[in-house]
Scaffold this active site. Structure first.
Site, PDB file in Angstrom:
ATOM      1  N   THR A  86       0.826  -1.213   0.000  1.00 43.17           N
ATOM      2  CA  THR A  86       0.000   0.000   0.000  1.00 43.17           C
ATOM      3  C   THR A  86       0.854   1.254   0.000  1.00 43.17           C
ATOM      4  O   THR A  86       0.543   2.232  -0.679  1.00 43.17           O
ATOM      5  CB  THR A  86      -0.925  -0.002   1.230  1.00 43.17           C
ATOM      6  OG1 THR A  86      -1.728  -1.191   1.203  1.00 43.17           O
ATOM      7  CG2 THR A  86      -1.816   1.224   1.267  1.00 43.17           C
ATOM      8  N   TYR A 112       6.124 -11.471   5.590  1.00 46.04           N
ATOM      9  CA  TYR A 112       4.986 -10.949   4.824  1.00 46.04           C
ATOM     10  C   TYR A 112       4.702 -11.912   3.675  1.00 46.04           C
ATOM     11  O   TYR A 112       5.396 -11.903   2.655  1.00 46.04           O
ATOM     12  CB  TYR A 112       5.324  -9.550   4.333  1.00 46.04           C
ATOM     13  CG  TYR A 112       4.257  -8.825   3.542  1.00 46.04           C
ATOM     14  CD1 TYR A 112       2.991  -9.352   3.321  1.00 46.04           C
ATOM     15  CD2 TYR A 112       4.529  -7.560   3.013  1.00 46.04           C
ATOM     16  CE1 TYR A 112       2.029  -8.668   2.603  1.00 46.04           C
ATOM     17  CE2 TYR A 112       3.576  -6.855   2.294  1.00 46.04           C
ATOM     18  CZ  TYR A 112       2.328  -7.415   2.089  1.00 46.04           C
ATOM     19  OH  TYR A 112       1.383  -6.724   1.366  1.00 46.04           O
ATOM     20  N   LYS A 157       2.429 -11.773   8.380  1.00 46.36           N
ATOM     21  CA  LYS A 157       1.350 -10.990   7.774  1.00 46.36           C
ATOM     22  C   LYS A 157       0.849 -11.866   6.643  1.00 46.36           C
ATOM     23  O   LYS A 157       1.521 -12.057   5.632  1.00 46.36           O
ATOM     24  CB  LYS A 157       1.849  -9.653   7.247  1.00 46.36           C
ATOM     25  CG  LYS A 157       0.768  -8.819   6.561  1.00 46.36           C
ATOM     26  CD  LYS A 157       1.354  -7.544   5.978  1.00 46.36           C
ATOM     27  CE  LYS A 157       0.293  -6.625   5.393  1.00 46.36           C
ATOM     28  NZ  LYS A 157      -0.398  -7.167   4.213  1.00 46.36           N
ATOM     29  N   THR A 166      -1.326 -12.517   3.694  1.00 46.51           N
ATOM     30  CA  THR A 166      -2.155 -11.893   2.669  1.00 46.51           C
ATOM     31  C   THR A 166      -2.409 -12.890   1.554  1.00 46.51           C
ATOM     32  O   THR A 166      -1.772 -12.870   0.498  1.00 46.51           O
ATOM     33  CB  THR A 166      -1.502 -10.604   2.141  1.00 46.51           C
ATOM     34  OG1 THR A 166      -1.216  -9.748   3.247  1.00 46.51           O
ATOM     35  CG2 THR A 166      -2.443  -9.856   1.201  1.00 46.51           C
ATOM     36  N   GLY A 193      -4.646 -10.424   6.198  1.00 46.77           N
ATOM     37  CA  GLY A 193      -4.318  -9.358   5.271  1.00 46.77           C
ATOM     38  C   GLY A 193      -5.281  -9.126   4.127  1.00 46.77           C
ATOM     39  O   GLY A 193      -4.958  -8.364   3.216  1.00 46.77           O
ATOM     40  N   ASP A 243      -8.854  -7.607   3.403  1.00 48.12           N
ATOM     41  CA  ASP A 243      -9.926  -6.843   4.033  1.00 48.12           C
ATOM     42  C   ASP A 243     -11.312  -7.413   3.728  1.00 48.12           C
ATOM     43  O   ASP A 243     -12.185  -7.435   4.603  1.00 48.12           O
ATOM     44  CB  ASP A 243      -9.887  -5.388   3.558  1.00 48.12           C
ATOM     45  CG  ASP A 243      -8.530  -4.733   3.762  1.00 48.12           C
ATOM     46  OD1 ASP A 243      -7.577  -5.422   4.180  1.00 48.12           O
ATOM     47  OD2 ASP A 243      -8.416  -3.528   3.504  1.00 48.12           O
ATOM     48  N   GLU A 244     -11.522  -7.851   2.493  1.00 51.12           N
ATOM     49  CA  GLU A 244     -12.852  -8.303   2.085  1.00 51.12           C
ATOM     50  C   GLU A 244     -13.229  -9.661   2.670  1.00 51.12           C
ATOM     51  O   GLU A 244     -14.364 -10.116   2.512  1.00 51.12           O
ATOM     52  CB  GLU A 244     -12.965  -8.346   0.553  1.00 51.12           C
ATOM     53  CG  GLU A 244     -11.947  -9.223  -0.145  1.00 51.12           C
ATOM     54  CD  GLU A 244     -10.673  -8.483  -0.524  1.00 51.12           C
ATOM     55  OE1 GLU A 244     -10.331  -8.504  -1.726  1.00 51.12           O
ATOM     56  OE2 GLU A 244     -10.016  -7.903   0.362  1.00 51.12           O
ATOM     57  N   ILE A 268      -4.197  -6.453   8.965  1.00 53.33           N
ATOM     58  CA  ILE A 268      -3.495  -5.340   8.327  1.00 53.33           C
ATOM     59  C   ILE A 268      -4.118  -5.132   6.954  1.00 53.33           C
ATOM     60  O   ILE A 268      -4.225  -6.083   6.176  1.00 53.33           O
ATOM     61  CB  ILE A 268      -1.992  -5.632   8.183  1.00 53.33           C
ATOM     62  CG1 ILE A 268      -1.342  -5.833   9.563  1.00 53.33           C
ATOM     63  CG2 ILE A 268      -1.289  -4.516   7.417  1.00 53.33           C
ATOM     64  CD1 ILE A 268       0.090  -6.327   9.507  1.00 53.33           C
ATOM     65  N   SER A 297      -5.381  -2.129   3.560  1.00 56.83           N
ATOM     66  CA  SER A 297      -5.396  -0.823   2.892  1.00 56.83           C
ATOM     67  C   SER A 297      -6.652  -0.041   3.202  1.00 56.83           C
ATOM     68  O   SER A 297      -6.606   1.169   3.460  1.00 56.83           O
ATOM     69  CB  SER A 297      -5.296  -1.009   1.380  1.00 56.83           C
ATOM     70  OG  SER A 297      -4.163  -1.742   1.004  1.00 56.83           O
TER      71      SER A 297
END
Length: 322
Positions: free
Chosen positions: A60, A150, A180, A182, A205, A207-208, A222, A224
């Site tokens: 991000t 990450y 992290k 994602t 990681g 969001d949706e 974590i 954006s």
């Protein structure tokens, strides 16, 4: 470098992150130079919105598009502006492990709460052993600072099993505290959470998919879009915690609708444009990310308005039906 084991143990004792951690944007001027004067206002907005940590110079924050010196300046600006109020995790991954070590050393020197790193991605990391060696070399440069790997295979091209990595790297990297994570593989995320009697701090990681991850056991995330709409995610997790599953689903649905709307445009440039709409001008993105045209900005605003974003991303108590 000798490890101060007492200091390391002290820092790792309260190591587990919690709540929403915003993956911060890097503010830039129209010419593409850093605009660090904006950082204090960014931090205050995020803290007011209820985030519980900052993740700096990640995807991000366009970390991979910044020079090493720029990344150090950005990290210092966020650490200074935060002033210890919430954890600041600095992403130090680099295709050059030597540069990554310099970033890790600097993050420790400025008092970052933790460091995190992607693996080198131009030459692909193809084995657990190779990944462990890379992260061992990198993390050793900050021997008193907790380290999070990450895992973002869509960008690094490294899809190594994270359970195998954590198992193999546990003894090799003394500062390793977790990941992290994602990716969208909730089953692997759950296995990582439950590994070695829940030893590792595995931070979500995507969001949706936060609702599913929270139900699976995520304590921290974590992302954006916490820059724009932390309040709706907080309402979602509070609803879930109080047994209001349908309300929690509705808030997650709003998040998905928001992300799909933004995804019709170049994502990070669109995110920066929305921050400007919310009164926080963080400038454009740096190439190769292209800025939105004025017509795209206007279209984005109309699209967000049509789904009710500007209403339900504020201080509402219930998801809007708009």
């Amino acid at each position: 470098m000798m490890v101060d084991e007492s200091l390391l143990m002290q820092r790792m004792a309260g190591r587990k992150l919690s709540g929403l951690i915003a993956a911060t944007y890097t503010p830039m001027k129209a010419c593409g130079d850093l605009n660090l004067d904006v950082v204090p206002a960014m931090v205050e907005k995020l803290l007011l919105d209820g985030v519980s940590g900052l993740y700096v110079c990640g995807s991000t924050g366009e970390g991979m598009s910044l020079t090493t010196r720029e990344r150090q300046l950005v990290a210092s600006a966020f650490v200074n502006a935060t002033a210890g109020r919430v954890p600041v995790i600095v992403q130090v991954g680099h295709n050059s492990l030597r540069e990554a070590q310099e970033l890790a050393k600097h993050a420790q020197q400025i008092g970052a709460s933790a460091i995190s790193a992607t693996c080198p991605s131009y030459f692909k990391v193809a084995s657990v052993q190779s990944l462990t060696l890379c992260m061992q070399e990198l993390a050793a440069a900050a021997p008193e600072t907790p380290f999070y790997y990450y895992h973002i295979p869509v960008l690094t091209g490294s899809s190594i099993d994270m359970v195998e990595f954590l198992t193999h790297a546990d003894e090799a990297i003394p500062t390793l505290v977790g990941l992290k994570y994602t990716d969208t593989m909730l089953f692997e995320f759950q296995r990582c959470l439950e590994l070695s009697n829940r030893k590792f701090d595995v931070v979500w990681g995507c969001d949706e998919m936060l609702l599913g991850a929270t139900a699976t056991g995520a304590r921290a995330a974590i992302g954006s879009t916490y820059n724009l709409a932390a309040k709706i995610y907080r309402k979602m997790t509070l609803a879930l915690a109080s047994g209001q599953l349908e309300t929690a689903r509705q808030w997650q649905s709003k998040s998905i609708e928001m992300i799909c709307t933004i995804g019709r445009y170049p994502f990070h440039p669109a995110m920066k444009a929305i921050l400007a709409m919310q009164g926080l001008d963080v400038g454009p993105c740096r190439l190769p990310l292209e800025s939105l045209s004025q017509s795209q900005v206007e279209s984005l605003r109309e699209s967000l308005d049509a789904i009710g974003f500007f209403e339900w991303s504020g201080d509402t108590s219930k998801p809007s039906d708009a």
